[in-house]
Design a protein around this motif. Structure first.
Motif, PDB file in Angstrom:
ATOM      1  N   GLU A  79       0.830  -1.203   0.000  1.00 29.29           N
ATOM      2  CA  GLU A  79       0.000   0.000   0.000  1.00 29.29           C
ATOM      3  C   GLU A  79       0.864   1.252   0.000  1.00 29.29           C
ATOM      4  N   GLN A  80       1.905   1.256   0.851  1.00 27.73           N
ATOM      5  CA  GLN A  80       2.789   2.415   0.917  1.00 27.73           C
ATOM      6  C   GLN A  80       3.552   2.590  -0.393  1.00 27.73           C
ATOM      7  N   ARG A  81       4.063   1.495  -0.916  1.00 25.60           N
ATOM      8  CA  ARG A  81       4.813   1.564  -2.171  1.00 25.60           C
ATOM      9  C   ARG A  81       3.926   2.063  -3.305  1.00 25.60           C
ATOM     10  N   SER A  82       2.684   1.568  -3.363  1.00 30.58           N
ATOM     11  CA  SER A  82       1.809   1.958  -4.467  1.00 30.58           C
ATOM     12  C   SER A  82       1.469   3.440  -4.426  1.00 30.58           C
ATOM     13  N   VAL A  83       1.212   4.007  -3.233  1.00 29.62           N
ATOM     14  CA  VAL A  83       0.878   5.429  -3.193  1.00 29.62           C
ATOM     15  C   VAL A  83       2.081   6.279  -3.590  1.00 29.62           C
ATOM     16  N   LEU A  84       3.274   5.887  -3.161  1.00 28.66           N
ATOM     17  CA  LEU A  84       4.469   6.651  -3.552  1.00 28.66           C
ATOM     18  C   LEU A  84       4.714   6.574  -5.054  1.00 28.66           C
ATOM     19  N   LEU A  85       4.560   5.397  -5.625  1.00 23.21           N
ATOM     20  CA  LEU A  85       4.797   5.242  -7.055  1.00 23.21           C
ATOM     21  C   LEU A  85       3.743   5.974  -7.881  1.00 23.21           C
ATOM     22  N   LEU A  86       2.493   5.889  -7.461  1.00 26.96           N
ATOM     23  CA  LEU A  86       1.436   6.601  -8.187  1.00 26.96           C
ATOM     24  C   LEU A  86       1.645   8.116  -8.106  1.00 26.96           C
ATOM     25  N   LYS A  87       2.134   8.592  -6.973  1.00 25.28           N
ATOM     26  CA  LYS A  87       2.354  10.029  -6.793  1.00 25.28           C
ATOM     27  C   LYS A  87       3.630  10.492  -7.498  1.00 25.28           C
ATOM     28  N   ARG A  88       4.745   9.813  -7.230  1.00 30.09           N
ATOM     29  CA  ARG A  88       6.048  10.288  -7.708  1.00 30.09           C
ATOM     30  C   ARG A  88       6.369   9.871  -9.138  1.00 30.09           C
ATOM     31  N   VAL A  89       5.991   8.662  -9.534  1.00 29.23           N
ATOM     32  CA  VAL A  89       6.320   8.174 -10.875  1.00 29.23           C
ATOM     33  C   VAL A  89       5.236   8.538 -11.875  1.00 29.23           C
ATOM     34  N   ASP A  90       3.981   8.248 -11.516  1.00 30.40           N
ATOM     35  CA  ASP A  90       2.888   8.532 -12.439  1.00 30.40           C
ATOM     36  C   ASP A  90       2.430   9.987 -12.377  1.00 30.40           C
ATOM     37  N   GLY A  91       2.830  10.702 -11.309  1.00 31.32           N
ATOM     38  CA  GLY A  91       2.492  12.116 -11.204  1.00 31.32           C
ATOM     39  C   GLY A  91       1.028  12.388 -10.907  1.00 31.32           C
ATOM     40  N   LEU A  92       0.340  11.421 -10.295  1.00 30.55           N
ATOM     41  CA  LEU A  92      -1.073  11.616  -9.973  1.00 30.55           C
ATOM     42  C   LEU A  92      -1.222  12.480  -8.730  1.00 30.55           C
ATOM     43  N   SER A  93      -2.310  13.210  -8.657  1.00 27.17           N
ATOM     44  CA  SER A  93      -2.627  13.964  -7.447  1.00 27.17           C
ATOM     45  C   SER A  93      -3.191  12.989  -6.411  1.00 27.17           C
ATOM     46  N   TYR A  94      -3.240  13.451  -5.163  1.00 23.96           N
ATOM     47  CA  TYR A  94      -3.814  12.590  -4.133  1.00 23.96           C
ATOM     48  C   TYR A  94      -5.287  12.302  -4.415  1.00 23.96           C
ATOM     49  N   ALA A  95      -5.983  13.250  -4.983  1.00 23.11           N
ATOM     50  CA  ALA A  95      -7.391  13.038  -5.336  1.00 23.11           C
ATOM     51  C   ALA A  95      -7.514  11.955  -6.400  1.00 23.11           C
ATOM     52  N   GLU A  96      -6.625  11.970  -7.398  1.00 23.41           N
ATOM     53  CA  GLU A  96      -6.652  10.954  -8.451  1.00 23.41           C
ATOM     54  C   GLU A  96      -6.291   9.581  -7.896  1.00 23.41           C
ATOM     55  N   ILE A  97      -5.323   9.543  -6.997  1.00 24.78           N
ATOM     56  CA  ILE A  97      -4.935   8.267  -6.373  1.00 24.78           C
ATOM     57  C   ILE A  97      -6.105   7.714  -5.573  1.00 24.78           C
ATOM     58  N   ALA A  98      -6.739   8.569  -4.794  1.00 24.24           N
ATOM     59  CA  ALA A  98      -7.887   8.140  -3.987  1.00 24.24           C
ATOM     60  C   ALA A  98      -9.013   7.617  -4.867  1.00 24.24           C
ATOM     61  N   GLU A  99      -9.255   8.293  -5.983  1.00 27.92           N
ATOM     62  CA  GLU A  99     -10.310   7.844  -6.890  1.00 27.92           C
ATOM     63  C   GLU A  99      -9.972   6.482  -7.472  1.00 27.92           C
ATOM     64  N   ARG A 100      -8.727   6.303  -7.888  1.00 26.19           N
ATOM     65  CA  ARG A 100      -8.315   5.006  -8.463  1.00 26.19           C
ATOM     66  C   ARG A 100      -8.426   3.878  -7.464  1.00 26.19           C
ATOM     67  N   LEU A 101      -8.046   4.151  -6.211  1.00 29.94           N
ATOM     68  CA  LEU A 101      -7.985   3.089  -5.223  1.00 29.94           C
ATOM     69  C   LEU A 101      -9.236   2.995  -4.360  1.00 29.94           C
ATOM     70  N   GLY A 102     -10.185   3.899  -4.595  1.00 28.60           N
ATOM     71  CA  GLY A 102     -11.441   3.826  -3.852  1.00 28.60           C
ATOM     72  C   GLY A 102     -11.298   4.228  -2.400  1.00 28.60           C
TER      73      GLY A 102
END
Length: 177
Positions: free
Chosen positions: A123-146
């Motif tokens: 879970e920790q790795r996925s949020v960091l990768l989605l934020k830092r590598v994919d450049g998603l906002s926290y709102a976009e990450i939350a939407e993707r992961l529900g």
């Protein structure tokens, strides 16, 4: 997805074509192994078909799908016998991914960060990768992961704090040698 839910399962192929690459990317980042990630994407779409009745018509398909993908990945990771071996495999797989290379070449530091990322929870790795590598906002990450934006901000903060601790531990061990 509404058509699939209504029993027109031929439309599952359309959804697969549209979302397969993004689902694979998430699986790949969570489990590290491309072959496993490919299998997990297949399993995710089988679950889409199996649980199609739980999809709410009118809601966005992508967040629903990515919750399924994330859960499939977490199930896979949880079934591994030796967690430490899984972390080492993930770190090894991530070391082949050049997206983490810093602008200035410092291969030792890059390897250190990759190994540390491998020690984080999925879970920790996925949020960091989605934020830092994919450049998603926290709102976009939350939407993707529900989840909620706040939950992802907290998860990212804790992940970064844990990452720093792991790196410091690795550096201290290296200095003792």
């Amino acid at each position: 997805m509404s058509a699939v839910r209504a029993g027109q399962t031929d439309f599952l192929g359309v959804l697969f074509e549209r979302y397969q690459k993004k689902a694979f990317g998430l699986c790949r980042r969570m489990v590290g192994d491309p072959a496993s990630a490919d299998d997990l994407v297949q399993e995710s779409f089988l679950r889409v078909l199996r649980y199609r009745a739980s999809y709410r018509d009118g809601s966005s398909f992508a967040p629903w799908l990515f919750r399924i993908v994330r859960n499939v990945c977490l199930d896979h990771i949880g079934s591994r016998q030796k967690e430490d071996a899984a972390h080492e495999r993930a770190a090894t797989e991530q070391s082949n991914d050049r997206r983490f290379a810093p602008p200035g070449p410092d291969p030792e530091r890059v390897d250190l960060v990759r190994r540390a990322l491998g020690r984080l929870s999925p879970e920790q790795r996925s949020v960091l990768l989605l934020k830092r590598v994919d450049g998603l906002s926290y709102a976009e990450i939350a939407e993707r992961l529900g989840t909620t934006e706040g939950a992802e901000r907290v998860r990212a903060h804790r992940a970064l704090r844990r990452l720093r601790t792991i790196i410091q531990t690795f550096e201290a061990a290296a200095n003792e040698v």
